[in-house]
Design a protein around this motif. Structure first.
Motif, PDB file in Angstrom:
ATOM      1  N   MET A  65     -10.361  10.200   7.473  1.00 30.01           N
ATOM      2  CA  MET A  65     -10.685   8.974   6.744  1.00 30.01           C
ATOM      3  C   MET A  65     -10.031   8.975   5.366  1.00 30.01           C
ATOM      4  SD  MET A  65     -12.057   6.028   6.847  1.00 30.01           S
ATOM      5  CE  MET A  65     -11.585   4.969   5.475  1.00 30.01           C
ATOM      6  N   GLU A  66      -9.994  10.123   4.706  1.00 26.88           N
ATOM      7  CA  GLU A  66      -9.299  10.207   3.419  1.00 26.88           C
ATOM      8  C   GLU A  66      -7.836   9.794   3.585  1.00 26.88           C
ATOM      9  OE1 GLU A  66     -12.042  14.092   2.231  1.00 26.88           O
ATOM     10  OE2 GLU A  66      -9.848  14.289   2.316  1.00 26.88           O
ATOM     11  N   ASN A  67      -7.232  10.256   4.668  1.00 32.09           N
ATOM     12  CA  ASN A  67      -5.832   9.936   4.946  1.00 32.09           C
ATOM     13  C   ASN A  67      -5.653   8.444   5.244  1.00 32.09           C
ATOM     14  OD1 ASN A  67      -3.028  10.655   5.730  1.00 32.09           O
ATOM     15  ND2 ASN A  67      -3.732  10.137   7.787  1.00 32.09           N
ATOM     16  N   TYR A  68      -6.557   7.884   6.025  1.00 28.67           N
ATOM     17  CA  TYR A  68      -6.527   6.457   6.362  1.00 28.67           C
ATOM     18  C   TYR A  68      -6.662   5.609   5.098  1.00 28.67           C
ATOM     19  CZ  TYR A  68      -8.039   2.352   9.234  1.00 28.67           C
ATOM     20  OH  TYR A  68      -8.170   1.131   9.860  1.00 28.67           O
ATOM     21  N   ALA A  69      -7.606   5.986   4.242  1.00 29.69           N
ATOM     22  CA  ALA A  69      -7.818   5.262   2.987  1.00 29.69           C
ATOM     23  C   ALA A  69      -6.604   5.390   2.072  1.00 29.69           C
ATOM     24  CB  ALA A  69      -9.070   5.792   2.282  1.00 29.69           C
ATOM     25  N   ALA A  70      -6.027   6.591   2.026  1.00 32.65           N
ATOM     26  CA  ALA A  70      -4.853   6.798   1.181  1.00 32.65           C
ATOM     27  C   ALA A  70      -3.686   5.940   1.645  1.00 32.65           C
ATOM     28  CB  ALA A  70      -4.465   8.274   1.195  1.00 32.65           C
ATOM     29  N   TYR A  71      -3.536   5.811   2.943  1.00 38.02           N
ATOM     30  CA  TYR A  71      -2.468   4.976   3.505  1.00 38.02           C
ATOM     31  C   TYR A  71      -2.670   3.521   3.095  1.00 38.02           C
ATOM     32  CZ  TYR A  71       0.843   3.482   7.218  1.00 38.02           C
ATOM     33  OH  TYR A  71       1.899   2.948   7.929  1.00 38.02           O
ATOM     34  N   MET A  72      -3.915   3.058   3.121  1.00 41.83           N
ATOM     35  CA  MET A  72      -4.207   1.677   2.707  1.00 41.83           C
ATOM     36  C   MET A  72      -3.929   1.497   1.212  1.00 41.83           C
ATOM     37  SD  MET A  72      -5.218  -1.391   3.539  1.00 41.83           S
ATOM     38  CE  MET A  72      -4.237  -2.123   2.227  1.00 41.83           C
ATOM     39  N   ALA A  73      -4.367   2.422   0.403  1.00 44.91           N
ATOM     40  CA  ALA A  73      -4.143   2.310  -1.041  1.00 44.91           C
ATOM     41  C   ALA A  73      -2.645   2.332  -1.361  1.00 44.91           C
ATOM     42  CB  ALA A  73      -4.858   3.443  -1.768  1.00 44.91           C
ATOM     43  N   TYR A  74      -1.916   3.182  -0.662  1.00 51.70           N
ATOM     44  CA  TYR A  74      -0.470   3.259  -0.865  1.00 51.70           C
ATOM     45  C   TYR A  74       0.208   1.966  -0.433  1.00 51.70           C
ATOM     46  CZ  TYR A  74       4.356   4.872  -0.238  1.00 51.70           C
ATOM     47  OH  TYR A  74       5.726   4.994  -0.280  1.00 51.70           O
ATOM     48  N   THR A  75      -0.240   1.388   0.671  1.00 51.29           N
ATOM     49  CA  THR A  75       0.310   0.114   1.128  1.00 51.29           C
ATOM     50  C   THR A  75       0.070  -0.975   0.089  1.00 51.29           C
ATOM     51  OG1 THR A  75       0.013   0.732   3.454  1.00 51.29           O
ATOM     52  CG2 THR A  75       0.226  -1.614   2.959  1.00 51.29           C
ATOM     53  N   ASP A  76      -1.139  -0.998  -0.484  1.00 52.00           N
ATOM     54  CA  ASP A  76      -1.436  -1.975  -1.536  1.00 52.00           C
ATOM     55  C   ASP A  76      -0.495  -1.796  -2.722  1.00 52.00           C
ATOM     56  OD1 ASP A  76      -3.388  -3.972  -2.887  1.00 52.00           O
ATOM     57  OD2 ASP A  76      -3.349  -2.275  -4.284  1.00 52.00           O
ATOM     58  N   TYR A  77      -0.211  -0.543  -3.067  1.00 51.20           N
ATOM     59  CA  TYR A  77       0.704  -0.269  -4.178  1.00 51.20           C
ATOM     60  C   TYR A  77       2.094  -0.842  -3.897  1.00 51.20           C
ATOM     61  CZ  TYR A  77       3.958   2.409  -7.058  1.00 51.20           C
ATOM     62  OH  TYR A  77       4.977   2.778  -7.900  1.00 51.20           O
ATOM     63  N   GLU A  78       2.569  -0.664  -2.665  1.00 54.50           N
ATOM     64  CA  GLU A  78       3.900  -1.170  -2.333  1.00 54.50           C
ATOM     65  C   GLU A  78       3.925  -2.695  -2.293  1.00 54.50           C
ATOM     66  OE1 GLU A  78       6.690   0.419  -2.215  1.00 54.50           O
ATOM     67  OE2 GLU A  78       5.787   2.379  -2.547  1.00 54.50           O
ATOM     68  N   VAL A  79       2.896  -3.319  -1.770  1.00 53.51           N
ATOM     69  CA  VAL A  79       2.799  -4.779  -1.846  1.00 53.51           C
ATOM     70  C   VAL A  79       2.802  -5.213  -3.308  1.00 53.51           C
ATOM     71  CG1 VAL A  79       1.329  -6.789  -1.387  1.00 53.51           C
ATOM     72  CG2 VAL A  79       1.608  -5.032   0.367  1.00 53.51           C
ATOM     73  N   GLY A  80       2.110  -4.467  -4.126  1.00 50.98           N
ATOM     74  CA  GLY A  80       2.080  -4.768  -5.560  1.00 50.98           C
ATOM     75  C   GLY A  80       3.453  -4.694  -6.202  1.00 50.98           C
ATOM     76  N   ARG A  81       4.286  -3.762  -5.770  1.00 48.48           N
ATOM     77  CA  ARG A  81       5.653  -3.690  -6.301  1.00 48.48           C
ATOM     78  C   ARG A  81       6.429  -4.965  -5.992  1.00 48.48           C
ATOM     79  NH1 ARG A  81       9.879  -0.524  -5.226  1.00 48.48           N
ATOM     80  NH2 ARG A  81       9.231   0.203  -3.152  1.00 48.48           N
ATOM     81  N   LEU A  82       6.246  -5.478  -4.784  1.00 47.40           N
ATOM     82  CA  LEU A  82       6.924  -6.723  -4.414  1.00 47.40           C
ATOM     83  C   LEU A  82       6.411  -7.886  -5.258  1.00 47.40           C
ATOM     84  CD1 LEU A  82       8.750  -8.454  -2.628  1.00 47.40           C
ATOM     85  CD2 LEU A  82       6.935  -8.468  -0.903  1.00 47.40           C
ATOM     86  N   ILE A  83       5.102  -7.968  -5.420  1.00 42.95           N
ATOM     87  CA  ILE A  83       4.514  -9.047  -6.228  1.00 42.95           C
ATOM     88  C   ILE A  83       4.986  -8.950  -7.674  1.00 42.95           C
ATOM     89  CG2 ILE A  83       2.347  -9.982  -7.132  1.00 42.95           C
ATOM     90  CD1 ILE A  83       2.802 -10.611  -4.187  1.00 42.95           C
ATOM     91  N   GLU A  84       5.018  -7.744  -8.201  1.00 40.58           N
ATOM     92  CA  GLU A  84       5.436  -7.560  -9.599  1.00 40.58           C
ATOM     93  C   GLU A  84       6.898  -7.957  -9.788  1.00 40.58           C
ATOM     94  OE1 GLU A  84       5.338  -6.942 -13.564  1.00 40.58           O
ATOM     95  OE2 GLU A  84       3.655  -7.066 -12.166  1.00 40.58           O
ATOM     96  N   SER A  85       7.736  -7.719  -8.779  1.00 40.95           N
ATOM     97  CA  SER A  85       9.139  -8.124  -8.899  1.00 40.95           C
ATOM     98  C   SER A  85       9.263  -9.639  -9.016  1.00 40.95           C
ATOM     99  CB  SER A  85       9.942  -7.616  -7.697  1.00 40.95           C
ATOM    100  OG  SER A  85       9.676  -8.368  -6.528  1.00 40.95           O
TER     101      SER A  85
END
Length: 794
Positions: free
Chosen positions: A348-368
């Protein structure tokens, strides 16, 4: 006639599809208060639009002529960019934006400055949701009743999107938009994912001018199978150099939007950004995984309680919403042994980390987009999952989700000794059912279960500062993924076409949501919506849901006809948000009314015939017309095919015959292979002798070593596999060199497909099926392969 009445007449006259804007750029209030339901017939003419007529003057010479150069196709003035974001396998109760335990600050920021739709729905599975999302029509209407790997020869299930259901990408492109797609596609018919095509149902054949991503249901994040447009390309760097596909696709998407703007300052774009996160295999970078250490030690039962309380406090769910109880088939956390808890917490820690990391990458696109000044006039529609969280990892979770999908549950034993590899390149992990159920709080069930909201209720965030005034508000109108396309078209001031590429179009079945942008209390025009996936069925009508669930999503083999006896449930969801109070026994007449309505919808939208099979339908032979092939021949040292397009040899008796030329001094390398490090087979030459290796998730790995060296010159290398005739696919494999027996072994288990990597002749290019020749590929054959023939034996 009053002004508002006049405007109403105007809307009806234009079929309810025209974009109406006030002077300040926001949707006109008079129009927005009235839901717009698509007319029964499209009224947008034909696409592509005809070539413009010449309006200049032709004289005898250019000096007495007037030129009239054709103007480029232009989108409507002021039309927004469109960024359609789709996450994968995310439950309603996973992200912090909707009360979940995983911090998603970039999604939070969009929601705080936009809208949260809390009664939005998907189809409960990948390809069906994705096709419906882009077509604006129900998944069976576009022949995508199941994932492409399960297609069968019935109108609602082929996986072949019909030509009379043009996607929004085609409509926008032919109205002056640049179009690009990044990430997971999963809507090309499986037999067409081939170097020979046809390519008309790849992204680039369905309206997207640029594609960078993968074509099937999942991919390894550290070793993905990537296509640029229609060509397979290698990943730009290795995991050791920091490679992760989610970051790679984000880099590509940012570069694409910037290049579009550099080339044409006025041309709007449509970016379909479809992440692989958080579909298994769950791959989280180590630094992200470390952030979640110990955060889920309290277990899945307690987590659902915490999420439910948070959702109530945030107003994500209505006051009084009940938390549905754990199904008896899902084990209690308190009943798990310490070792199991340790492994399940790490998953579950790994699953949650994957989701948080995905949000970060979506955030990079939004910030651009924010940096470039484009965000304000970009309509962002952020669909938080194509279905609920997945239970396909089994009751104990798994180290290899590919095994689970084909019906092999590796369970706890597969992870105990490899717990520290979870999330890394050598793993393909998936959480146990309990955590998937927890991430779907407050609802029942999970992905695949189209009968219940745990499978189909995925929230959505909409952000468009220039399009509407509302900020940080919830929207509770009942809507479905098919409503996204008409919303985009209205926002972009583009009408639905009658004809596309000369083919009359089936009307869009979705309904625009634009009416709700600045009007929280506006009534939804959607009064009815059916759901069906592998015989899990439901019907929504006027605030009520009748539903019938069959089977369990973690048991993908052996489902039978018992679904016809599966009981039906009844919920009044206007008063029961989480489907906690079954009224079927108390209101049998209401249930019968809705059951009859479901049958009407099923007939209308090509839902029949019902089919409960799951893993069994993944056999590629089901997607071949006529008699299945029994013989395949390949020439040369450079063959690369997706495995379902290659030879369908195992688990049936078969012969592989390779005609080779061995140079002076000998040769080595892979002659032919299929699959990857976790499951696959490989025939190779090393130290002058042939070897056949079969790997099956470390439960049935076998090496058959050759006893005869390959001489120089022409050599016939052959394997003969004789199946035992049992369900495991076991059998005896013999090696032959120039007709002489050169080795024998017993394969304990063979499979009809081996995962994500290709079938190849002459090399093993991504991850190695056998680590004896290295774990990174490619071990190219250094002799000449004249041809390799595969033949099924009677």
């Amino acid at each position: 006639m009053t002004r508002n009445a006049f405007l109403m007449v105007a809307v009806l006259a234009f079929g309810g599809n025209f974009g109406w804007f006030s002077a300040n750029g926001h949707i006109s209030e008079a129009i927005a208060q009235t839901p717009k339901i698509n007319s029964t017939k499209p009224n947008g003419g034909q696409l592509p639009k005809p070539d413009p007529a010449f309006e200049g003057k032709i004289g005898e010479t250019y000096k007495d002529s007037t030129p009239n150069f054709p103007q480029p196709l232009r989108a409507p003035k002021g039309a927004p960019n469109v960024l359609l974001i789709l996450l994968d396998d995310v439950g309603f109760g996973m992200c912090s934006t909707f009360g979940g335990p995983v911090p998603t600050p970039h999604m939070d920021q969009l929601a705080d400055n936009g809208l949260k739709y809390t009664r939005f729905h998907t189809t409960a599975l990948c390809s069906p949701t994705r096709g419906a999302l882009l077509a604006g029509r129900n998944h069976h209407s576009i022949s995508t009743g199941v994932i492409i790997e399960m297609g069968t020869g019935y109108p609602g299930y082929t996986g072949i999107i019909p030509k009379n259901t043009a996607l929004v990408s085609e409509i926008l492109r032919d109205n002056g938009y640049a179009t690009g797609m990044f990430g997971k596609w999963h809507n090309t018919p499986e037999p067409d994912i081939s170097p020979a095509g046809p390519f008309d149902r790849w992204p680039t054949g369905l309206g997207f001018e640029y594609f960078y991503g993968f074509n099937q249901g999942e991919t390894h994040q550290y070793y993905p199978v990537i296509y640029r447009n229609t060509t397979w390309v290698e990943q730009p760097k290795s995991p050791e150099q920091g490679y992760h596909f989610t970051a790679d696709m984000t880099d590509e998407a940012i570069a694409w939007t910037r290049n579009i703007r550099a080339a044409d300052p006025d041309k709007p774009w449509f970016n379909y950004f479809s992440t692989s996160g958080v579909h298994a295999p769950h791959h989280a970078p180590k630094d992200w995984l470390a952030k979640f250490a110990g955060q889920f030690d309290h277990g899945w039962d307690k987590q659902r309680e915490l999420t439910h309380a948070k959702q109530l406090a945030m107003g994500v769910i209505p006051a009084g919403t009940k938390l549905t109880p754990r199904p008896k088939e899902v084990p209690a956390w308190d009943d798990q042994k310490p070792q199991a808890r340790q492994v399940y917490s790490r998953l579950m820690e790994n699953y949650a980390a994957y989701m948080a990391y995905t949000d970060y990458e979506v955030g990079r696109l939004i910030e651009s987009l924010r940096q470039s000044g484009e965000l304000d006039n970009t309509l962002v529609m952020y669909v938080v999952g194509d279905n609920g969280a997945s239970a396909e990892g089994g009751l104990e979770g798994t180290f290899s989700e590919i095994a689970s999908l084909i019906g092999i549950q590796l369970g706890l034993e597969s992870m105990v000794k490899r717990i520290d590899e979870i999330g890394g390149p050598t793993s393909e992990p998936h959480v146990p059912v309990g955590w998937a159920w927890a991430m779907n709080a407050p609802f029942q069930w999970t992905k695949q279960v189209a009968s219940h909201f745990g499978g189909t209720r995925n929230p959505m965030v909409v952000h468009w500062p220039k399009g509407f005034k509302s900020k940080g508000e919830n929207r509770t109108q009942f809507h479905h993924v098919i409503d996204v396309v008409p919303t985009i078209l209205e926002a972009c001031q583009i009408q639905e076409p009658n004809v596309v590429n000369g083919i009359e179009q089936k009307p869009i079945e979705g309904m625009s949501m634009v009416y709700s942008f600045d009007h929280a209390q506006a009534k939804s025009p959607r009064t009815t919506q059916y759901f069906e996936l592998a015989t899990n069925r439901a019907i929504y009508h006027d605030g009520w849901v009748a539903c019938s669930r069959y089977g369990f999503p973690w048991l993908t083999l052996g489902r039978n006809e018992d679904f016809l006896k599966a009981p039906w449930e009844l919920y009044h969801i206007d008063e029961d948000f989480s489907e906690a109070n079954d009224l079927a026994a108390k209101m049998p007449d209401k249930l019968k009314e809705l059951q009859a309505r479901f049958l009407e919808e099923a007939k209308t939208y090509d839902v029949f015939p019902f089919d409960p099979r799951f893993s069994e339908r993944m056999d590629p032979r089901m997607r071949v017309s006529g008699e299945p092939k029994t013989h395949w021949t390949y020439f040369g040292n450079n063959v690369w095919l997706p495995e379902p397009i290659g030879p369908q040899a195992f688990p049936r008796s078969n012969t592989i015959t390779a005609e080779l030329t061995i140079p002076q001094g000998g040769a080595e390398g892979v002659v032919a292979c299929a699959g990857a490090f976790s499951a696959g087979w490989t025939l190779f030459v090393k130290d002058g002798k042939p070897t056949f290796h079969y790997t099956c998730f470390e439960i049935a790995d076998v090496t058959v070593s050759g006893t005869e060296a390959l001489p120089e010159g022409h050599v016939t290398l052959k394997t003969e596999f004789t199946a035992d005739g049992n369900p495991s696919g076991s059998g005896t494999l013999k090696l032959f060199v120039n007709g002489k027996e050169a080795g024998e072994g017993h394969l304990k288990r063979t499979l009809f497909r081996h995962g994500l990597e290709p079938f190849e002749v002459g090399r093993d290019s991504i991850t190695s099926v056998d680590e004896v020749y290295g774990d990174k590929g490619s071990f190219e054959f250094t002799g000449q392969i004249e041809k390799v023939t595969f033949e099924l034996n009677k």
